[in-house]
Write a protein that holds these residues in place. Sequence first.
Motif, PDB file in Angstrom:
ATOM      1  N   GLU A  97       2.879  46.087  46.785  1.00 48.29           N
ATOM      2  CA  GLU A  97       3.577  44.814  46.597  1.00 48.29           C
ATOM      3  C   GLU A  97       4.968  44.838  47.241  1.00 48.29           C
ATOM      4  O   GLU A  97       5.411  43.850  47.827  1.00 48.29           O
ATOM      5  N   ALA A  98       5.664  45.972  47.149  1.00 49.76           N
ATOM      6  CA  ALA A  98       6.993  46.091  47.776  1.00 49.76           C
ATOM      7  C   ALA A  98       6.878  45.917  49.291  1.00 49.76           C
ATOM      8  O   ALA A  98       7.722  45.260  49.922  1.00 49.76           O
ATOM      9  N   ARG A  99       5.832  46.472  49.876  1.00 59.77           N
ATOM     10  CA  ARG A  99       5.610  46.327  51.321  1.00 59.77           C
ATOM     11  C   ARG A  99       5.323  44.873  51.672  1.00 59.77           C
ATOM     12  O   ARG A  99       5.830  44.350  52.663  1.00 59.77           O
ATOM     13  N   ARG A 100       4.502  44.202  50.864  1.00 62.43           N
ATOM     14  CA  ARG A 100       4.175  42.789  51.120  1.00 62.43           C
ATOM     15  C   ARG A 100       5.434  41.923  51.070  1.00 62.43           C
ATOM     16  O   ARG A 100       5.597  41.029  51.901  1.00 62.43           O
ATOM     17  N   ILE A 101       6.310  42.208  50.125  1.00 61.62           N
ATOM     18  CA  ILE A 101       7.580  41.469  50.033  1.00 61.62           C
ATOM     19  C   ILE A 101       8.451  41.780  51.245  1.00 61.62           C
ATOM     20  O   ILE A 101       8.994  40.881  51.885  1.00 61.62           O
ATOM     21  N   HIS A 102       8.566  43.069  51.578  1.00 59.76           N
ATOM     22  CA  HIS A 102       9.415  43.496  52.695  1.00 59.76           C
ATOM     23  C   HIS A 102       8.991  42.848  54.014  1.00 59.76           C
ATOM     24  O   HIS A 102       9.829  42.434  54.812  1.00 59.76           O
ATOM     25  N   PHE A 103       7.691  42.767  54.252  1.00 62.41           N
ATOM     26  CA  PHE A 103       7.190  42.226  55.511  1.00 62.41           C
ATOM     27  C   PHE A 103       6.959  40.712  55.470  1.00 62.41           C
ATOM     28  O   PHE A 103       6.384  40.145  56.399  1.00 62.41           O
ATOM     29  N   GLY A 104       7.412  40.053  54.391  1.00 63.27           N
ATOM     30  CA  GLY A 104       7.366  38.598  54.323  1.00 63.27           C
ATOM     31  C   GLY A 104       5.994  38.010  54.068  1.00 63.27           C
ATOM     32  O   GLY A 104       5.774  36.831  54.330  1.00 63.27           O
ATOM     33  N   GLU A 105       5.073  38.797  53.546  1.00 65.02           N
ATOM     34  CA  GLU A 105       3.725  38.300  53.280  1.00 65.02           C
ATOM     35  C   GLU A 105       3.662  37.477  51.997  1.00 65.02           C
ATOM     36  O   GLU A 105       2.737  36.688  51.824  1.00 65.02           O
ATOM     37  N   VAL A 106       4.607  37.697  51.086  1.00 65.21           N
ATOM     38  CA  VAL A 106       4.697  36.943  49.836  1.00 65.21           C
ATOM     39  C   VAL A 106       6.160  36.597  49.589  1.00 65.21           C
ATOM     40  O   VAL A 106       7.064  37.173  50.200  1.00 65.21           O
ATOM     41  N   GLU A 107       6.389  35.672  48.688  1.00 64.39           N
ATOM     42  CA  GLU A 107       7.751  35.267  48.346  1.00 64.39           C
ATOM     43  C   GLU A 107       8.542  36.446  47.778  1.00 64.39           C
ATOM     44  O   GLU A 107       8.008  37.191  46.945  1.00 64.39           O
ATOM     45  N   PRO A 108       9.773  36.620  48.211  1.00 66.23           N
ATOM     46  CA  PRO A 108      10.596  37.709  47.661  1.00 66.23           C
ATOM     47  C   PRO A 108      10.843  37.509  46.163  1.00 66.23           C
ATOM     48  O   PRO A 108      11.046  36.378  45.707  1.00 66.23           O
ATOM     49  N   ARG A 109      10.764  38.605  45.424  1.00 61.82           N
ATOM     50  CA  ARG A 109      11.051  38.582  43.989  1.00 61.82           C
ATOM     51  C   ARG A 109      11.292  40.009  43.543  1.00 61.82           C
ATOM     52  O   ARG A 109      10.943  40.957  44.242  1.00 61.82           O
ATOM     53  N   GLY A 110      11.892  40.155  42.402  1.00 61.68           N
ATOM     54  CA  GLY A 110      12.107  41.472  41.838  1.00 61.68           C
ATOM     55  C   GLY A 110      10.826  41.992  41.232  1.00 61.68           C
ATOM     56  O   GLY A 110      10.117  41.259  40.540  1.00 61.68           O
ATOM     57  N   ILE A 111      10.531  43.255  41.513  1.00 63.47           N
ATOM     58  CA  ILE A 111       9.347  43.890  40.935  1.00 63.47           C
ATOM     59  C   ILE A 111       9.714  45.291  40.457  1.00 63.47           C
ATOM     60  O   ILE A 111      10.717  45.858  40.881  1.00 63.47           O
ATOM     61  N   TYR A 112       8.908  45.828  39.563  1.00 64.16           N
ATOM     62  CA  TYR A 112       9.019  47.230  39.179  1.00 64.16           C
ATOM     63  C   TYR A 112       7.641  47.734  38.807  1.00 64.16           C
ATOM     64  O   TYR A 112       6.738  46.966  38.511  1.00 64.16           O
TER      65      TYR A 112
END
Length: 141
Positions: A97-112
């Motif tokens: 999920e962090a990679r998907r956020i980083h590469f703009g595949e999904v909306e940025p949001r905080g995850i853990y």
Amino acid sequence: MIRFSLCCDKDHAFDGWFRNGDDFDAQKKRGLVSCPVCQSVKVEKALMAPSVSTGRKRETMALAMGEEQRKALAKLKAMAEEARKNADYVGDKFAEEARRIHFGEVEPRGIYGEATTEEARGLLDDGVDFVPLPAFPDDTN
């Protein structure tokens, strides 16, 4: 002072001491952090294992706490809780999920969530920013 394990773009590993993480970032930005082997200024923080004494086997690590240590631990717990408060728990899918956020595949949001050492190294290699959160004995997701 904090010691970081560092690695250059030619995979030379070395250590560096800094006042804090911001000091490392500022020095790196100014081109002041370089590899002692090849002088490359393309340097990144590497994953580092916690410093643990292996002289005697112990079942658990312990901290004898005085009042200052209790206050520091309470602050650390509060900071970890605040970081999780407005973030989505993604479990063992953290790296994906962090990679998907980083590469703009999904909306940025905080995850853990959780990641293996190998997954964390891969995230670093991909340039994904993340910070390990401390886990406390009484923590639950």
